[in-house]
Structure formats: C-alpha cells, structure tokens
Design an enzyme around this catalytic site. Structure first.
Site, PDB file in Angstrom:
ATOM      1  CE  LYS A  37      -2.111   2.190   3.768  1.00 26.69           C
ATOM      2  NZ  LYS A  37      -2.593   3.416   3.550  1.00 26.69           N
ATOM      3  CG  ASP A  64      -4.786   4.796   1.049  1.00 24.59           C
ATOM      4  OD1 ASP A  64      -5.917   5.164   0.683  1.00 24.59           O
ATOM      5  OD2 ASP A  64      -4.251   4.681   2.029  1.00 24.59           O
ATOM      6  CE  LYS A  66      -7.937   6.967   3.182  1.00 21.25           C
ATOM      7  NZ  LYS A  66      -6.386   6.900   3.332  1.00 21.25           N
ATOM      8  CG  ASP A  69     -10.746  17.955  -7.043  1.00 20.39           C
ATOM      9  OD1 ASP A  69     -11.532  18.802  -7.434  1.00 20.39           O
ATOM     10  OD2 ASP A  69      -9.514  18.047  -6.864  1.00 20.39           O
ATOM     11  CB  THR A 123     -11.663   4.677  11.468  1.00 24.98           C
ATOM     12  OG1 THR A 123     -10.231   4.829  11.066  1.00 24.98           O
ATOM     13  CG2 THR A 123     -12.283   3.701  10.506  1.00 24.98           C
ATOM     14  NE  ARG A 215       1.924   2.114  13.204  1.00 24.12           N
ATOM     15  CZ  ARG A 215       0.848   2.899  13.685  1.00 24.12           C
ATOM     16  NH1 ARG A 215       1.440   3.884  14.560  1.00 24.12           N
ATOM     17  NH2 ARG A 215      -0.317   2.801  13.474  1.00 24.12           N
TER      18      ARG A 215
HETATM   19  O1  C5P Z   1       0.806   0.807  10.927  1.00 25.43           O
HETATM   20  P1  C5P Z   1      -0.392   0.179  10.892  1.00 25.43           P
HETATM   21  O2  C5P Z   1      -0.828  -1.224  10.782  1.00 25.43           O
HETATM   22  O3  C5P Z   1      -1.317   0.901  11.846  1.00 25.43           O
HETATM   23  O4  C5P Z   1      -0.842   0.902   9.462  1.00 25.43           O
HETATM   24  C1  C5P Z   1      -2.485   1.084   9.014  1.00 25.43           C
HETATM   25  C2  C5P Z   1      -2.538   1.772   7.657  1.00 25.43           C
HETATM   26  O5  C5P Z   1      -3.520   1.802   7.376  1.00 25.43           O
HETATM   27  C3  C5P Z   1      -1.871   3.129   7.722  1.00 25.43           C
HETATM   28  O6  C5P Z   1      -1.410   3.325   6.494  1.00 25.43           O
HETATM   29  C4  C5P Z   1      -2.976   3.957   8.029  1.00 25.43           C
HETATM   30  O7  C5P Z   1      -2.826   5.445   7.564  1.00 25.43           O
HETATM   31  C5  C5P Z   1      -4.012   3.280   7.130  1.00 25.43           C
HETATM   32  N1  C5P Z   1      -5.432   3.334   7.765  1.00 25.43           N
HETATM   33  C6  C5P Z   1      -5.699   3.043   9.131  1.00 25.43           C
HETATM   34  N2  C5P Z   1      -7.050   3.245   9.475  1.00 25.43           N
HETATM   35  C7  C5P Z   1      -7.893   3.847   8.720  1.00 25.43           C
HETATM   36  C8  C5P Z   1      -7.580   3.947   7.394  1.00 25.43           C
HETATM   37  C9  C5P Z   1      -6.289   3.883   6.920  1.00 25.43           C
HETATM   38  O8  C5P Z   1      -4.729   2.571  10.014  1.00 25.43           O
HETATM   39  N3  C5P Z   1      -9.166   3.903   9.027  1.00 25.43           N
END
Ligand code: C5P
Length: 234
Positions: A37, A64, A66, A69, A123, A215
């Site tokens: 992603k 990603d 999003k 526009d 979220t 992460r």
């Molecule tokens: O590191 P982690 O597993 O928390 O990363 C989750 C990824 O998903 C990040 O790129 C974050 O910006 C994205 N994301 C999220 N929650 C959302 C939408 C996107 O964690 N509601």
C-alpha cells in the site's frame, strides 16, 4: 460490481518518505505473499517512481490516495492511476454520486482492471467530529448511507474498520466484493495508535477480503518473517 484483478490477502503499508527505507522493506518482503500500500506520504515525497519500485519487484500495489474532487478531476486522476498499473484504487464516498460514477467510468470493470473502492467515513471521525461538519446522523448511519451510494454506482467495495467488515460484506457480497480493513494486529503485538483492533484471522472471519498491515510488519526485526507468520495465521 464488476470484474477486477485478483487481490492479495495482505497489503503492507509502507508509510515512509524515504526511498532507501522503502527499497529495503521491498527487498525483505515476498511478492507472492503480499501487495504494497502506497499512501500520500510516500507518493508525495517520491512520486510514481515508488509505485514502479514495487511493480518491478512483482508486488500488486494499492494506491491509497483517496481521491476527492470534482468529477472530471477524479476521472482524470483515476485514469492516471490505471496507467501506473496498480491493483487497487480508492476515492472518498463523500465526493458524491457523480464523482463516484466518474471514477467508475475511468476504471471500467474488467478481469485485469484495478479494483475501485471508497472510503466511507474516516475512522478518525467520531460522532462529534461529524456533527461539526454538518453530519448529525452519527458515524454508523453515515457509513451505511455512503456504502449504499458506493454500491449503487457499481464500485467494488470499501475501506473500513475490521469492526464494520461484517456489515459491509452484506453490501458487497461474494467473491468480487472488496472489503479492505486496516486496524489489524497479530495477537500480542503493540496496538500503536490504533484503538479497536482485530487479529488478522478475526478480520478475515468478519468478512474482510484484504488486510492493510503496517507497523507490525515494517517495524519488526525481520519484516519477512513477520509477514510469513501472519500469512500462516490465516
Ligand atoms: O501501522 P498500521 O498497521 O497501523 O498501518 C495501518 C495503515 O492503514 C496506515 O497506512 C494507516 O494510515 C491506514 N489506515 C488506518 N486506519 C484507517 C484508514 C487507513 O490505519 N481507518
């Protein structure tokens, strides 16, 4: 809902603006086990070259960005994304029906085409945040309303919290429904700044078709091993 290219079970979120860091992570991950992603941070810093880095190594890419526009601009942006040979593209459902239709028109459903999905409500937005921007129905109702709009315009699915996956699966049923969920944590790993998390297996069980995981993989001692362990847990 039309045809689209197959989706990996896991998209690893490479949230970095540093090319060497992204390169090192790509070298440690197996493109037969995951997609990548690429979000606003990496894309803004490094541009389409970062997509090419992943594609060259054989990773499917979720772009990603999003898009949100006027319909014509989103149409053109979606066309440009298709030219990058990505597998998954997203837009904001709150751009409205005509914007969603313009995105769909730019990405005609076909067996090799990227899947096109939408974000309903971020979220990070709680009911009080929504009320401040004039949405007084609350998040749950707004998610349901926007998901209906997204399905009505023939998009393939949504990005949503794993906790919403079951409900979203009803709106986008079957093999072609694309339900992409972040907020996933393997048992025992740090939640970081995520609030309500499910394990990868529980998210799939709830109806997710692809998981976005950052992460727990990118911050692991061995990202390759962390990815393999998560795949084995599914
Ligand atoms: O590191 P982690 O597993 O928390 O990363 C989750 C990824 O998903 C990040 O790129 C974050 O910006 C994205 N994301 C999220 N929650 C959302 C939408 C996107 O964690 N509601």
């Amino acid at each position: 809902m039309g045809a689209h290219c197959p989706q990996p079970r896991i998209y690893v979120a490479l949230d970095s603006a540093r090319q060497v860091r992204i390169q090192a992570l790509l070298d440690q991950l197996d493109p037969s086990l995951c997609g990548i992603k690429i979000g606003k941070e990496a894309f803004t810093a490094l541009g389409p070259a970062v997509v090419e880095m992943a594609r060259q190594r054989g990773f499917p890419v979720f772009l990603d960005l999003k898009f949100h526009d006027i319909p014509n601009t989103v149409h053109q942006a979606c066309r440009a994304a298709v030219d990058l040979d990505v597998s998954l593209i997203n837009v904001h459902a709150s751009g409205g029906r005509r914007m969603l239709a313009a995105a769909r028109e730019a990405i005609a459903p076909a067996p090799g085409a990227p899947a096109l999905i939408a974000v309903t409500v971020l979220t990070s937005m709680e009911d009080a945040d929504l009320a401040e921007v004039g949405v007084t129905d609350g998040a749950a109702q707004q998610v349901a309303r926007l998901a209906g709009l997204v399905a009505g315009e023939g998009l393939d699915g949504v990005v949503c919290s794993a906790l919403e996956a079951t409900e979203m699966r009803q709106v986008f049923p079957g093999r072609r429904g694309v339900i992409v969920t972040p907020g996933v944590r393997p048992a025992g790993s740090a939640p970081d700044d995520q609030r309500r998390v499910l394990t990868p297996a529980a998210a799939i069980q709830a109806g997710a078709s692809s998981l976005v995981i950052g992460r727990p993989i990118t911050g692991a001692q061995s990202p390759g091993d962390a990815l393999r362990e998560i795949v084995a847990s599914l």
